[in-house]
Write a protein that holds these residues in place. Sequence first.
Motif, PDB file in Angstrom:
ATOM      1  N   ALA A  33     -45.040  -5.640 -98.780  1.00 25.85           N
ATOM      2  CA  ALA A  33     -44.599  -5.886-100.094  1.00 25.85           C
ATOM      3  C   ALA A  33     -44.376  -7.322-100.233  1.00 25.85           C
ATOM      4  O   ALA A  33     -44.256  -8.296 -99.488  1.00 25.85           O
ATOM      5  CB  ALA A  33     -43.313  -5.351-100.635  1.00 25.85           C
ATOM      6  N   ALA A  34     -44.291  -7.924-101.548  1.00 25.49           N
ATOM      7  CA  ALA A  34     -44.236  -9.471-101.862  1.00 25.49           C
ATOM      8  C   ALA A  34     -42.863  -9.886-102.404  1.00 25.49           C
ATOM      9  O   ALA A  34     -42.110  -9.203-103.096  1.00 25.49           O
ATOM     10  CB  ALA A  34     -45.153  -9.874-102.835  1.00 25.49           C
ATOM     11  N   LEU A  35     -42.351 -10.889-101.651  1.00 24.47           N
ATOM     12  CA  LEU A  35     -40.982 -11.349-102.118  1.00 24.47           C
ATOM     13  C   LEU A  35     -41.257 -12.640-103.236  1.00 24.47           C
ATOM     14  O   LEU A  35     -42.015 -13.458-102.993  1.00 24.47           O
ATOM     15  CB  LEU A  35     -40.088 -12.302-100.920  1.00 24.47           C
ATOM     16  N   THR A  36     -40.341 -12.417-104.185  1.00 25.46           N
ATOM     17  CA  THR A  36     -40.508 -13.657-105.379  1.00 25.46           C
ATOM     18  C   THR A  36     -40.004 -14.874-104.777  1.00 25.46           C
ATOM     19  O   THR A  36     -39.352 -15.153-103.880  1.00 25.46           O
ATOM     20  CB  THR A  36     -39.715 -13.015-106.604  1.00 25.46           C
ATOM     21  N   ARG A  69     -45.349  -4.524-111.241  1.00 31.94           N
ATOM     22  CA  ARG A  69     -45.992  -4.211-110.089  1.00 31.94           C
ATOM     23  C   ARG A  69     -44.922  -3.522-109.440  1.00 31.94           C
ATOM     24  O   ARG A  69     -43.800  -3.713-109.363  1.00 31.94           O
ATOM     25  CB  ARG A  69     -46.750  -5.187-109.471  1.00 31.94           C
ATOM     26  N   ALA A  70     -45.390  -2.751-108.370  1.00 31.00           N
ATOM     27  CA  ALA A  70     -44.688  -1.773-107.578  1.00 31.00           C
ATOM     28  C   ALA A  70     -44.515  -2.323-106.164  1.00 31.00           C
ATOM     29  O   ALA A  70     -44.009  -1.434-105.432  1.00 31.00           O
ATOM     30  CB  ALA A  70     -44.922  -0.395-107.827  1.00 31.00           C
ATOM     31  N   ALA A  88     -45.415 -19.183 -92.458  1.00 31.60           N
ATOM     32  CA  ALA A  88     -45.250 -17.688 -92.312  1.00 31.60           C
ATOM     33  C   ALA A  88     -46.385 -16.845 -92.612  1.00 31.60           C
ATOM     34  O   ALA A  88     -46.832 -15.899 -92.206  1.00 31.60           O
ATOM     35  CB  ALA A  88     -44.214 -17.410 -93.210  1.00 31.60           C
ATOM     36  N   ASP A  89     -47.215 -17.188 -93.617  1.00 33.36           N
ATOM     37  CA  ASP A  89     -48.394 -16.625 -94.200  1.00 33.36           C
ATOM     38  C   ASP A  89     -49.288 -16.580 -93.071  1.00 33.36           C
ATOM     39  O   ASP A  89     -50.227 -15.512 -92.784  1.00 33.36           O
ATOM     40  CB  ASP A  89     -49.014 -17.249 -95.476  1.00 33.36           C
ATOM     41  N   LEU A 111     -47.225 -13.678-105.196  1.00 30.04           N
ATOM     42  CA  LEU A 111     -47.150 -12.388-104.839  1.00 30.04           C
ATOM     43  C   LEU A 111     -48.330 -11.719-104.440  1.00 30.04           C
ATOM     44  O   LEU A 111     -48.490 -10.833-103.230  1.00 30.04           O
ATOM     45  CB  LEU A 111     -46.647 -11.453-105.736  1.00 30.04           C
ATOM     46  N   ASN A 112     -49.421 -12.061-104.937  1.00 34.91           N
ATOM     47  CA  ASN A 112     -50.937 -11.693-104.749  1.00 34.91           C
ATOM     48  C   ASN A 112     -51.359 -12.134-103.341  1.00 34.91           C
ATOM     49  O   ASN A 112     -51.843 -11.405-102.400  1.00 34.91           O
ATOM     50  CB  ASN A 112     -52.036 -12.114-105.690  1.00 34.91           C
TER      51      ASN A 112
END
Length: 334
Positions: free
Chosen positions: A68-71, A96-97, A8-9, A58-59
């Motif tokens: 945005a990042a998924l946990t 973090r937002a 995916a990345d 997340l980074n």
Amino acid sequence: MVMTGANADTRAFQLRADVGFTGTLLIDSAVYATYTATAEEPFMAPPDELFGAVDDSLNFQKARGASAALTPTGYIPPANSRALKAVLREANRIERADTLVSLPIDVTWLNRENIGQLIAVCAKIRHPKAVILFRQFDPMGQTKDVPANLRRLFTEVEHMSLLRTDLAALDVMAHGALCAGIGVQSSLRHAIPPDEKALIGKRGGGPAYPHILMPQLMCFKGAEFLSKVYGNADPATCDCEECDGRSLDSFYLSDGETRREAENHNIHTWSAWVNDMASYRTGSERKTWWRNKCAAAVDRYALENQRIGVGASHKSGFQVPAPLKTWATLPVAP
């Protein structure tokens, strides 16, 4: 756009860098496919590196182009309150937002016995949430409580998302969801627990045929089923950009090109509904549009069965999906 799976990345980065995609993008590496959340380790990370490893994850997603990042939350089994509360605890440590807290839950969390606790925990998570439902076959059709309680969850808790789903995406969007993602393939419209193998509806294996979204009936049907049900009748057709009047039973082929065409048809079909939805104001106006659309689709089942010469109760005809019935009859909440 949500990219998912082992690569995916990489594909997300290519979409940003090579294609120039500028829209909203999420990367769901689907760690829940192999990892089960526990009270001690709700996220997939070594226990002594839990917080740092999650922050690194997340980074990494943001560096690969995610909006945005998924946990990296593990699968949350039925009634495992300790694991669910652990997700709440660790999620609220994230300062973090740009984070969505992934909630890969067994569909039984939407039963009447568990929905209250699920709502309470979700309301205490201070980040936006992304729900993913687990169960063999269609999670929305497991019990009559599921569609109504999923809507209740999204109505009572703010900043909720629904990923890896089917037309339930439109129901939650009509009722205030932050975002939703419809799986392009049937295997991406739900998830199964890590210790289970995917079951298939047909016995004996054989070629895999695409599933087709029926524009008038608002349901996904296998191409093999459509070829049989329309064997002695004129098939339904579609006027979307991909089909241009094509018969919907013509997708009964297992080659890659036909699958691509079927997926394009599905995307064009539900995208048109999303555009229609966007033309109505949020709130009662949009909810009423959605309920009326579902009710109109339910009424068409009897007409289509009559047209092809099949009785309404005959198993070889079209049967109204239980979630569609629910969406067509639930009252419009103020």
